[in-house]
Design an enzyme around this catalytic site. Structure first.
Site, PDB file in Angstrom:
ATOM      1  N   ASP A 327     -41.607 -43.985  13.943  1.00  6.28           N
ATOM      2  CA  ASP A 327     -42.715 -44.398  14.785  1.00  6.28           C
ATOM      3  C   ASP A 327     -42.651 -43.597  16.090  1.00  6.28           C
ATOM      4  O   ASP A 327     -41.581 -43.433  16.666  1.00  6.28           O
ATOM      5  CB  ASP A 327     -42.572 -45.903  15.073  1.00  6.28           C
ATOM      6  CG  ASP A 327     -43.731 -46.449  15.863  1.00  6.28           C
ATOM      7  OD1 ASP A 327     -44.869 -46.364  15.373  1.00  6.28           O
ATOM      8  OD2 ASP A 327     -43.501 -46.961  16.988  1.00  6.28           O
ATOM      9  N   GLU A 353     -44.615 -39.801  13.429  1.00  7.19           N
ATOM     10  CA  GLU A 353     -45.843 -39.605  14.186  1.00  7.19           C
ATOM     11  C   GLU A 353     -45.537 -38.572  15.262  1.00  7.19           C
ATOM     12  O   GLU A 353     -44.722 -38.842  16.153  1.00  7.19           O
ATOM     13  CB  GLU A 353     -46.267 -40.905  14.873  1.00  7.19           C
ATOM     14  CG  GLU A 353     -46.723 -41.992  13.940  1.00  7.19           C
ATOM     15  CD  GLU A 353     -47.157 -43.241  14.709  1.00  7.19           C
ATOM     16  OE1 GLU A 353     -48.296 -43.686  14.509  1.00  7.19           O
ATOM     17  OE2 GLU A 353     -46.372 -43.773  15.508  1.00  7.19           O
TER      18      GLU A 353
END
Ligand code: CA
Length: 628
Positions: A327, A353
């Site tokens: 993340d 990400e």
């Protein structure tokens, strides 16, 4: 395995002074060893033992003894005699004149309900039968088809027919496994499944929902997904049963990890152990907030870097996890991401990400951003360039789609100056790009199409949905599908559904019968991808050598793959045409004949007829795939 052992030894030599208290609690029937690493100025550490995981009286208090470490930290330890299995513990650290609140430490591997106390367990008691025979399936990154899911979304609705609703165990049930196999995915990416804070595990009857991006205990499974959060063994065993059931049918398990921030600062186990050591601060002394969640961790510091490395290794060793999705990887520094890549076996797939949610208190050029992926070989990032504006029939997105097809590598026929965000190729290899049109974050595909094309009919919606996934599944990147898209899922237009109720987030399994064409198309497309290496060559040079684009037309992307010389490829000339126009278009190809395997929303390697070549007509808003 052997290589990774050697690598760990090497790393241990490189970082000789870094004390890691990966075993803060080490149980044997004769006695339990406790240890905790603190800052060098800690004055005292107390261990408290309890009968219960929450509330109840302290049954014993022990003062730990300190030993100064070469890196300046203090390692506090104590041995408590007797069989403590089933008891619970906390640490409390004194800095200056003040005792900080109780914490299970940063390395709890089992906890009581809501994760406030560590649990004393024998990890071998948590292994399901045959666990020692469980092996990670061998699937190369370019052969992966990833299915992203949330435990509650997947199984909570009655229409799922699953018994263990919202639980890890749902993924052990035959109908769930059967569905994944039918669809053809070979990796399940589970949204945060470590212990997170936002759902009260002692009141699951409230049916509170959360994605889970609010970490509490990084190395323990979430209690809310177990059948009994108060039993520390249950969540661990059930998580392993889930992994085992998926591994048995050759499906990998990818864990969504959120090391970039904690639920909060004051209550975080990091802060209660080593105040401010794990978090970045701004020049003015305030906490930086690159995560958008109130804080950001400092991966560039040895203590956090080693924590991340040891934590992912623990998930691999203890839970047999096959991959990690980071993340907000853009909050972490490049050096740490590369160290994680080095520390894990090669077959562990890593992606993240490539962005942050705010500015970080660390130089941008050193962060794990998408634009820096070339400095992180062996790690992939989500491509946010390929979102489906193309589908709405808007011209100008053709080069973005082409970039997605080649996997964001340099390719002589992709004009990066016209790509949506990235103005240059950002991948060295196509497997560094995650190809997707929807994920848990933001709108699902149906809602996005409805929002982009007001008044869209169901027929058009399905046409564009299938066209979008064709771009995903014929991409040389690694395809990624949000669970439920195969059921034509809707979240009623809610884009940030992180705490929306089940009515918004649940999968409606009746969607399969309501729209059988959608599931059938996804299945056909995935099966075709698996059978034909031309669609996932894996290496940039091969892609440049074998894949070429036909002249671009408005809202049309067409390419040819020369299958000759691609290992295990049985087709010679493969043509893929993506037509987002509301009308049919014509393309020119050499004389055939060719066998059609995808046309007008049907994808199957059998019985779709043939085309002769020369001028070939591609129906409106659909993909055409043919080969000889
Ligand atoms: Ca929890």
């Amino acid at each position: 395995m052997r290589k990774s052992v050697i690598l760990s030894l090497l790393l241990a030599l490189i970082i000789p002074f870094m004390a890691m208290a990966r075993d803060e609690m080490k149980y044997t029937p004769q006695g339990t060893h406790f240890e905790l690493l603190t800052l060098g100025n800690a004055k005292a550490v107390k261990l408290r033992l309890y009968d219960a995981g929450i509330a109840g009286k302290v049954i014993k208090t022990v003062n730990l003894k300190s030993a100064k470490q070469a890196d300046g930290y203090l390692l506090w330890s104590a041995d408590v005699k007797g069989d403590l299995k089933g008891k619970f513990y906390t640490f409390s650290v004194k800095y200056g004149g003040k005792w900080l609140a109780e914490t299970p430490g940063v390395w709890a591997k089992a906890v009581g309900v809501n994760g406030r106390r560590g649990a004393i367990v024998d990890m071998r008691d948590t292994d399901p039968g045959d666990w020692e025979r469980d092996r990670r399936p061998h699937i190369a990154p370019n052969d992966l088809v990833i299915y992203e899911m949330h435990h509650r979304d997947f199984s909570i609705d009655a229409s799922s027919g699953l018994e263990h609703k919202g639980k890890f165990l749902a993924l052990t049930e035959p109908p769930a496994i059967e569905h994944l196999l039918q669809l053809g995915v070979n990796a399940v990416h589970i949204l945060p499944s470590f212990d997170y804070a936002s759902v009260d595990e002692s009141h699951l009857e409230l049916n509170k929902y959360n994605w889970g991006y609010d970490p509490l205990n990084y190395n323990v499974p979430e209690g809310g997904y177990s059948t009994d959060p108060a039993n520390p063994n249950a969540r661990i065993r059930e998580f392993k049963e889930m992994v085992q059931a998926l591994h048995r049918v050759g499906i990998k398990v990818v864990l969504d990890v959120v090391y970039n921030h904690t639920f909060n600062i004051e209550g975080s186990n990091f802060q209660l152990t080593m105040p401010d050591e794990f978090f970045r601060k701004n020049a003015d002394g305030t906490y930086s907030n690159g995560s958008g969640c109130g804080n950001e961790t400092a991966s560039e510091r040895e203590v956090m870097r080693q924590y991340m490395i040891e934590s992912v290794k623990y998930w691999v060793d203890e839970y047999h996890i096959d991959g990690f999705r980071f993340d907000l990887m853009g909050v972490h520094d490049i050096e740490t991401m590369n160290a994680i890549r080095q520390a894990l076996p090669k077959d562990i797939f890593i992606y993240g990400e490539g962005w942050s949610a705010g500015s970080c208190a660390y130089p941008n050029e050193k962060l794990g951003m998408k634009a820096h992926m070339k400095q992180m070989p062996g790690i992939a990032a989500f491509s946010d360039d390929t979102k489906p504006a193309f589908l709405a029939g808007l011209p100008g997105y053709e080069e973005s789609i082409k970039m997605g097809i080649v996997g964001a590598i340099s390719h002589p026929q992709v004009d990066y100056s016209k790509v949506n965000y990235s103005k240059e190729p950002w991948c060295l290899q196509p497997t560094q790009m995650i190809s997707y049109v929807s994920c848990h974050d933001d709108m699902c595909l149906v809602d996005r199409l409805k929002a982009s094309i007001p008044g869209i009919t169901t027929d058009e919606l399905i046409r564009l949905d299938l066209l979008a996934q064709t771009a995903v599944l014929t991409s040389q990147g690694v395809p990624f599908i949000l669970s439920g898209e195969e059921m034509l899922r809707t979240k009623q237009g809610v884009h940030n559904s992180y705490e929306s109720p089940d009515e918004i987030n649940h999968l409606d399994w009746n969607g399969i019968e309501r729209h059988p064409q959608v599931m059938a198309y996804y299945q056909g497309l995935i099966a075709m991808r698996h059978r034909h290496p031309a669609f996932h060559m894996g290496l940039a040079d091969l892609v440049r050598q074998h894949l070429s684009f036909l002249p671009t037309q408005k809202c049309v992307v067409a390419f040819h793959i020369d299958g000759r010389g691609i290992k295990r490829e049985s087709w010679n000339d493969i043509y893929v045409v993506l037509n987002a126009n509301k009308k049919a278009v014509t393309i020119d190809v050499p004389q055939g004949p060719y066998a059609v395997v995808c046309r007008s929303g049907v994808c199957s390697e059998r019985g779709l007829g043939s085309v002769q070549g020369g001028k070939v007509t591609v129906p409106a808003q659909s993909a055409l795939i043919f080969h000889n």
